[in-house]
Write an enzyme that holds these catalytic residues in place. Structure first.
Site, PDB file in Angstrom:
ATOM      1  N   ARG A  89       7.833  -0.995  10.918  1.00 58.39           N
ATOM      2  CA  ARG A  89       9.172  -1.504  11.250  1.00 58.39           C
ATOM      3  C   ARG A  89       9.317  -1.697  12.752  1.00 58.39           C
ATOM      4  O   ARG A  89      10.405  -1.584  13.294  1.00 58.39           O
ATOM      5  CB  ARG A  89      10.233  -0.538  10.749  1.00 58.39           C
ATOM      6  N   LYS A 109      12.258  -1.165  17.278  1.00 56.08           N
ATOM      7  CA  LYS A 109      11.979  -0.386  16.077  1.00 56.08           C
ATOM      8  C   LYS A 109      13.208  -0.528  15.181  1.00 56.08           C
ATOM      9  O   LYS A 109      14.332  -0.307  15.642  1.00 56.08           O
ATOM     10  CB  LYS A 109      11.780   1.074  16.482  1.00 56.08           C
ATOM     11  N   ARG A 179      -2.578   4.847  20.336  1.00 58.21           N
ATOM     12  CA  ARG A 179      -2.554   6.237  19.891  1.00 58.21           C
ATOM     13  C   ARG A 179      -3.933   6.641  19.384  1.00 58.21           C
ATOM     14  O   ARG A 179      -4.791   5.780  19.184  1.00 58.21           O
ATOM     15  CB  ARG A 179      -1.521   6.415  18.771  1.00 58.21           C
ATOM     16  N   ASP A 248      -1.353   9.613  14.498  1.00 60.18           N
ATOM     17  CA  ASP A 248      -0.727   8.325  14.815  1.00 60.18           C
ATOM     18  C   ASP A 248       0.460   8.519  15.759  1.00 60.18           C
ATOM     19  O   ASP A 248       1.040   7.543  16.224  1.00 60.18           O
ATOM     20  CB  ASP A 248      -0.287   7.584  13.554  1.00 60.18           C
ATOM     21  N   ASN A 249       0.838   9.767  16.030  1.00 59.31           N
ATOM     22  CA  ASN A 249       1.928  10.023  16.972  1.00 59.31           C
ATOM     23  C   ASN A 249       1.421  10.678  18.254  1.00 59.31           C
ATOM     24  O   ASN A 249       2.193  11.298  18.974  1.00 59.31           O
ATOM     25  CB  ASN A 249       2.999  10.905  16.314  1.00 59.31           C
TER      26      ASN A 249
HETATM   27  P1  AMP Z   1       6.701   7.685  11.813  1.00 60.70           P
HETATM   28  O1  AMP Z   1       7.054   8.840  10.934  1.00 60.70           O
HETATM   29  O2  AMP Z   1       7.895   7.039  12.461  1.00 60.70           O
HETATM   30  O3  AMP Z   1       5.622   7.998  12.801  1.00 60.70           O
HETATM   31  O4  AMP Z   1       6.139   6.563  10.824  1.00 60.70           O
HETATM   32  C1  AMP Z   1       4.990   6.713  10.027  1.00 60.70           C
HETATM   33  C2  AMP Z   1       4.639   5.380   9.413  1.00 60.70           C
HETATM   34  O5  AMP Z   1       5.652   4.961   8.488  1.00 60.70           O
HETATM   35  C3  AMP Z   1       4.480   4.237  10.397  1.00 60.70           C
HETATM   36  O6  AMP Z   1       3.469   3.403   9.905  1.00 60.70           O
HETATM   37  C4  AMP Z   1       5.834   3.570  10.345  1.00 60.70           C
HETATM   38  O7  AMP Z   1       5.800   2.237  10.777  1.00 60.70           O
HETATM   39  C5  AMP Z   1       6.156   3.671   8.859  1.00 60.70           C
HETATM   40  N1  AMP Z   1       7.606   3.626   8.584  1.00 60.70           N
HETATM   41  C6  AMP Z   1       8.510   4.610   8.799  1.00 60.70           C
HETATM   42  N2  AMP Z   1       9.746   4.217   8.402  1.00 60.70           N
HETATM   43  C7  AMP Z   1       9.624   2.969   7.916  1.00 60.70           C
HETATM   44  C8  AMP Z   1      10.528   2.010   7.332  1.00 60.70           C
HETATM   45  N3  AMP Z   1      11.817   2.271   7.175  1.00 60.70           N
HETATM   46  N4  AMP Z   1      10.010   0.815   6.966  1.00 60.70           N
HETATM   47  C9  AMP Z   1       8.718   0.521   7.122  1.00 60.70           C
HETATM   48  N5  AMP Z   1       7.815   1.376   7.641  1.00 60.70           N
HETATM   49  C10 AMP Z   1       8.263   2.588   8.040  1.00 60.70           C
HETATM   50 MG    MG Z   2       4.867   7.196  14.431  1.00 62.71          MG
END
Ligand code: AMP
Ligand code: MG
Length: 472
Positions: A89, A109, A179, A248-249
């Site tokens: 996103r 985002k 990352r 990934d973070n």
């Molecule tokens: P995060 O927890 O923000 O590090 O996200 C982990 C993964 O989930 C990443 O690939 C994000 O892009 C994906 N992601 C999290 N929320 C959404 C959403 N609402 N729509 C699409 N992808 C998401």
């Molecule tokens: Mg992330």
């Protein structure tokens, strides 16, 4: 006009394996929630935000003609399991060059799904996007390397979570969005050539002094690890719990990134955690150094093809790099906890003093921030009563500070009075989602001054266990 300052992201010089070109979703009724003028100035952008900026920063209008917008491909170990991910996103709008020469990438985002969205809606809601802003600005005010939010824009579109919530888009500024997971992606789904291109790009961007070194890739892995160790030690010293230290973070730049489930420790417990999905406490406060080491081992592993020509030798180098992490971590922890206690020249024997204090704090459920702040004020003679009733420890600690050159100066700098108290921040975010941004904006301005008076510690919301959520 932000468009004047934006140029195409240099990440586009990498092969298409690393990204997808995308278009963002228009917002039905974009409206400013936050525009971070101080960050804009830091990035060398001098403009009064106008309607065009609102359209660009909500994803409603593409940046100036010719700039390609992209979503990045990456993978990562999430809670220990390897998965293909990517910006589900997020949309990179471009980059700007700050007056000091540093390049910052600007990424929206919440601006709609991308080819990596899997089942996600690609959207974001106001509370978590404001949280990105609050935490980034607070860490920045303390001098901790961090990504920051340039803006948060309400989209006017309700987004379904456990209820309909106001949709929002954050614009995040980062030295890059590379990352550990980007390297895992190159190594496991690409090959040595992709990996080399990515490593060269990262070195050029973040570690240019390594260009021309005899072993640039080995040194690169080492310096990324050292930056992580120092970052995590600084989080630890602050009582910060990132909450989702998946690979990934973990940013290659050494900046803090992704504040979804993070929170700050109040009553001290080494196994404190807040995230609803962290049932095992994998990312609890006291586990963060070990997890950082684990993540660094994944990074070293991913780089194996570049570490030596001979595979056995490369494995040995990767193993050594992973093993070294513990030494860097310990040195960083001692340095930053040393500052908190007033020791600029931390000695091995100081471990005992620190550990005794922490054990005592855990037993008495002491507030983390006010205890260290209380010790500072006590040493400065500003208060008569120490924050802890342990005469023997206090005596030994005071005696120890006498052999440190400037104990008070280092304690003042390392022990802020204010932290984003979890419920106070949550109340402000909830109020913002209910339509009133006032309390949030006031809180955000207080957080820019971490040494101002502490907040009223009893939040309006009755105390129940504080829980945070990912993927919001
Ligand atoms: P995060 O927890 O923000 O590090 O996200 C982990 C993964 O989930 C990443 O690939 C994000 O892009 C994906 N992601 C999290 N929320 C959404 C959403 N609402 N729509 C699409 N992808 C998401
Ligand atoms: Mg992330």
């Amino acid at each position: 006009m932000i468009g004047r300052y934006l140029r195409e992201s240099s990440y586009l010089n990498l092969p298409e394996f690393f990204y997808s070109l995308i278009q963002t979703d228009p917002a039905p009724h974009p409206e400013w929630a936050v525009f971070n003028r101080s960050l804009a100035r830091d990035l060398g952008m001098d403009f009064e935000e106008d309607q065009d900026d609102l359209l660009i920063l909500s994803g409603s209008q593409p940046p100036p003609p010719g700039l390609r917008v992209l979503a990045q491909a990456y993978s990562g170990h999430q809670f220990g399991h390897f998965t293909k991910l990517g910006d589900g996103r997020a949309a990179v709008l471009g980059e700007v060059q700050a007056p000091d020469g540093t390049i910052w990438e600007l990424q929206l985002k919440g601006s709609g799904p991308t080819p990596y969205a899997r089942r996600g809606d690609g959207k974001a809601v106001l509370g978590p996007m404001l949280r990105e802003h609050a935490i980034g600005e607070y860490l920045h005010a303390l001098g901790i390397p961090t990504t920051r939010a340039l803006s948060v824009v309400l989209t006017g579109e309700p987004v379904w979570r456990e209820a309909f919530k106001p949709g929002a888009v954050v614009c995040r500024a980062a030295k890059s969005h590379l990352r550990v997971g980007t390297f895992e992606h190159a190594s496991y789904f690409g090959g040595p050539e992709q990996l080399r291109l990515l490593a060269d790009f990262a070195i050029q961007r973040h570690y240019p002094h390594l260009i021309g070194e005899p072993h640039p890739y080995i040194e690169f892995v080492r310096q990324v690890g050292q930056a992580q160790a120092d970052l995590v030690a600084r989080w630890m010293a602050l009582g910060f719990i990132h909450g989702v230290m998946n690979t990934d973070n973990v940013a290659i730049s050494g900046q803090s990134i992704d504040f979804g489930p993070c929170a700050f420790m109040e009553e001290y417990r080494s196994d404190r955690r807040f995230s609803s999905i962290d049932t095992e406490g994998r990312y609890a406060w006291g586990r963060q150094p070990a997890i950082a080491a684990w993540n660094h081992a994944r990074f070293s592993e991913a780089l194996i093809p570049l570490l030596a020509d001979d595979e056995t030798r490369a494995l040995e180098v990767a193993q050594t790099l992973s093993d070294e992490f513990g030494t860097w971590m310990l040195a960083s922890l001692r340095r930053h906890f040393g500052f908190k206690l007033g020791f600029e020249n931390y000695k091995e024997g100081d471990d005992e003093l620190l550990n005794q204090l922490l054990v005592f704090m855990e037993k008495t459920q002491a507030d983390y921030t006010t205890t260290f702040r209380g010790l500072t004020d006590f040493l400065a003679g500003r208060v008569d009563r120490p924050p802890i009733e342990n005469g023997d420890w206090l005596l030994r600690w005071q005696r120890r500070t006498e052999s440190s050159p400037e104990p008070l100066a280092s304690m003042e700098a390392a022990n802020p009075r204010r932290i984003p108290r979890n419920w106070i921040l949550q109340d402000a975010l909830d109020t913002a989602e209910a339509g009133d941004l006032g309390p949030y904006l006031e809180l955000a301005s207080h957080l820019r001054d971490p040494w101002g008076d502490d907040f009223e510690r009893s939040p309006r919301t009755p105390r129940r266990p504080f829980v945070t959520f990912c993927g919001t």
